[in-house]
Scaffold this active site. Structure first.
Site, short mmCIF file in Angstrom:
data_model
loop_
_atom_site.label_atom_id
_atom_site.label_comp_id
_atom_site.label_asym_id
_atom_site.label_seq_id
_atom_site.Cartn_x
_atom_site.Cartn_y
_atom_site.Cartn_z
CE LYS A 1 -3.98 -2.36 0.43
NZ LYS A 1 -3.69 -3.64 0.39
C1 LIG Z 1 -4.60 -4.51 0.23
C2 LIG Z 1 -3.61 -5.91 0.22
C3 LIG Z 1 -3.95 -6.98 -0.91
C4 LIG Z 1 -4.94 -6.85 -1.77
O1 LIG Z 1 -4.96 -5.63 -2.90
P1 LIG Z 1 -5.96 -5.18 -3.74
O2 LIG Z 1 -5.49 -4.01 -4.49
O3 LIG Z 1 -7.09 -4.89 -2.76
O4 LIG Z 1 -6.43 -6.23 -4.70
C5 LIG Z 1 -2.92 -8.08 -1.15
N1 LIG Z 1 -1.94 -8.27 -0.18
C6 LIG Z 1 -1.71 -7.26 0.92
C7 LIG Z 1 -0.53 -7.65 1.74
C8 LIG Z 1 -2.64 -6.30 0.78
O5 LIG Z 1 -2.26 -5.41 1.78
#
Ligand SMILES: *Cc1c(COP(=O)(O)O)cnc(C)c1O
Length: 494
Positions: free
Chosen positions: A113
């Site tokens: 993120k």
């Molecule tokens: C948010 C997240 C995901 C999923 O990503 P999306 O963009 O919501 O599909 C997968 N793995 C981790 C560790 C995340 O923080």
């Protein structure tokens, strides 16, 4: 370039407005009017660049009214200055002769993120300036664990913003919770919700679509904005790392210019994989996009059958950031696959909120089949994948393990051994409990102690920020019923 709403294509706004508003008033998501082209020459030009330069180069194609110098300075602030503990920001690690893992978790909160949320505050501040906005942005976030901390970290101390994060009380890991409730900064707030991620997300959406709240906040000098992955300012920075990974493969001589690769992404809200789809739409030579789900396999069924049906049990898994039954960003894919048919998207979305189910047209399903493969990975297989890669010398987290397993399934099922990249979305040290068990260790009782334990057992260094969590003071202890999230917002802004 202009941006239009997936639910009303006549509604067009500038990039700055799209980023400022987050979500369109009609409930739709802002998408670019067209996809800028990324040709062989662009890729050649980008190969010698570092990550910051590549980022400014790609984003510049979507933000024509931002100067290149300006975007470079945002990229430097977001990814430079030692904020990331890998000099190349998003390194590619070779796993076997035709498989690479794209590590997206070297940022300050140890999850992917950060790739978007270190950039979004710069884009949002610039957008407020560009649109002459005088009100303070109140950013509401629903998080399944990683977004919350990354958004807090990105926005803490940013002028003209306040940020309030809601997380499902029992839906995030201990470490994730600690990361959030110890967040510093005068403009931040954190609150637990009794319910799961969808409850928290629906609560935030409800507040967004409530005209009375909007009006009341406006009177007090605030407007609501979103840092969730529905914001265009989140999706766009994510397009960069797929293109950057392709450049790295070229630089290593692993592929020839123009050669296709497959990409496998562990998916929840469909943001990360959508960014790869957009990179493909721009012209990046991606053949198959492999969508990896955990036991919450609503997307696997959708890709296989064309039916999206959220009427199914919700499972809490060891990859909590993917415990999602309503993947918000899928709406952008539907919009594109349907040839920007806003009426059709409105229809699907009203069915989704009504009966919880819709079925896409045959034509859209055929297009989907040409590009996507969907697979899922249960809990035991997730553990097994962590164990298997660890024995091969590579420690990964449960989300990444889901992708590794689904990629292996895809290859076995189709025989397609095209060079492939799978995305690694979190540091294994964010999920010590599951990772320790998967490699045959009994986790220590205390969740912070497990970080040191995993480090000692594996000899892999833990990210410094996680290791320091034990010393931090807990600042936020609020819990709310999901019906009462509005009150929390009022109290936060009081
Ligand atoms: C948010 C997240 C995901 C999923 O990503 P999306 O963009 O919501 O599909 C997968 N793995 C981790 C560790 C995340 O923080």
């Amino acid at each position: 370039m202009e941006y239009l709403s997936t639910r009303d294509r006549t509604l067009r706004v500038s990039a700055a407005e799209a980023i400022k508003m987050g979500l369109s008033r009609d409930g739709g998501l802002f998408t670019p009017v067209y996809f800028p082209e990324l040709g062989a020459l662009d890729l050649k030009t980008m190969c010698p660049m570092n990550y910051c330069r590549r980022s400014a180069y790609v984003m510049g194609k979507y933000l024509e009214d931002f100067a290149t110098e300006e975007l470079r300075s945002y990229a430097e602030s977001a990814y430079g200055g030692g904020k990331f503990d890998a000099p190349t920001v998003a390194p590619l690690r070779q796993v076997d002769e035709n498989t690479w893992c794209l590590e997206l978790w070297h940022g300050p909160t140890s999850a992917f993120k950060d790739m978007a949320l270190q950039m979004l505050p710069h884009l949002l501040s610039a957008s407020l300036r560009r649109t002459g906005e005088k009100k303070t942005a109140c950013i509401l976030v629903a998080t399944s664990g990683d977004t919350g901390k990354a958004a807090l970290e990105g926005f803490a101390g940013v002028q003209q913003t306040k940020i309030l994060v809601f997380y499902p009380e029992n839906g995030v890991s201990q470490i994730q919770k600690l990361q959030m409730v110890t967040q510093e900064g005068a403009n931040v707030g954190v609150c637990a919700v009794r319910g799961n991620f969808d409850d928290a997300q629906n609560g935030v959406k409800r507040i967004f679509s409530d005209a009375a709240i909007r009006e009341e906040l406006a009177g007090r000098g605030y407007f609501l904005s979103s840092a969730n992955s529905i914001n265009w300012g989140r999706v766009m920075p994510q397009i960069v790392y797929y293109i950057s990974a392709y450049c790295d493969l070229l630089n290593q001589g692993a592929i020839r210019l123009g050669e296709g690769i497959n990409v496998c992404v562990p998916t929840g809200n469909f943001g990360n994989i959508l960014a790869c789809y957009y990179a493909r739409r721009m012209g990046l030579p991606v053949k198959k996009l492999i969508c990896a789900s955990n036991r919450n396999d609503v997307l696997t069924d959708f890709i296989r059958t064309g039916v999206y049906d959220r009427n199914r049990p919700f499972h809490t898994t060891m990859s909590p950031s993917m415990d999602i039954l309503i993947s918000s960003n899928l709406e952008r894919l539907l919009f594109d696959l349907s040839g920007k048919d806003d009426a059709l998207v409105r229809d699907y979305m009203s069915r989704l909120s009504g009966t919880g189910r819709y079925e896409i047209s045959k034509e859209m399903k055929d297009k989907l089949d040409g590009i996507f493969y969907g697979g899922f990975c249960g809990e035991e297989d997730t553990s097994a994948a962590i164990g298997k890669l660890y024995r091969g010398g590579y420690l990964i987290d449960p989300h990444t393990a889901v992708a590794a397993k689904v990629l292996a399934d895809y290859r076995r099922e189709t025989g397609d051994m095209t060079p492939a990249v799978f995305a690694s979305t979190a540091s294994p040290f964010k999920f010590c409990d599951s990772v320790l068990r998967a490699i045959g260790e009994e986790p220590a009782a205390d969740s912070v102690e497990r970080i040191g334990q995993l480090q000692a057992v594996t000899g892999v260094a833990a990210p410094a920020r996680l290791a320091a969590l034990a010393e931090k003071r807990v600042r936020f202890t609020d819990v709310t019923e999901r019906e009462k999230m509005e009150e929390i917002v009022h109290r936060f802004l009081a």
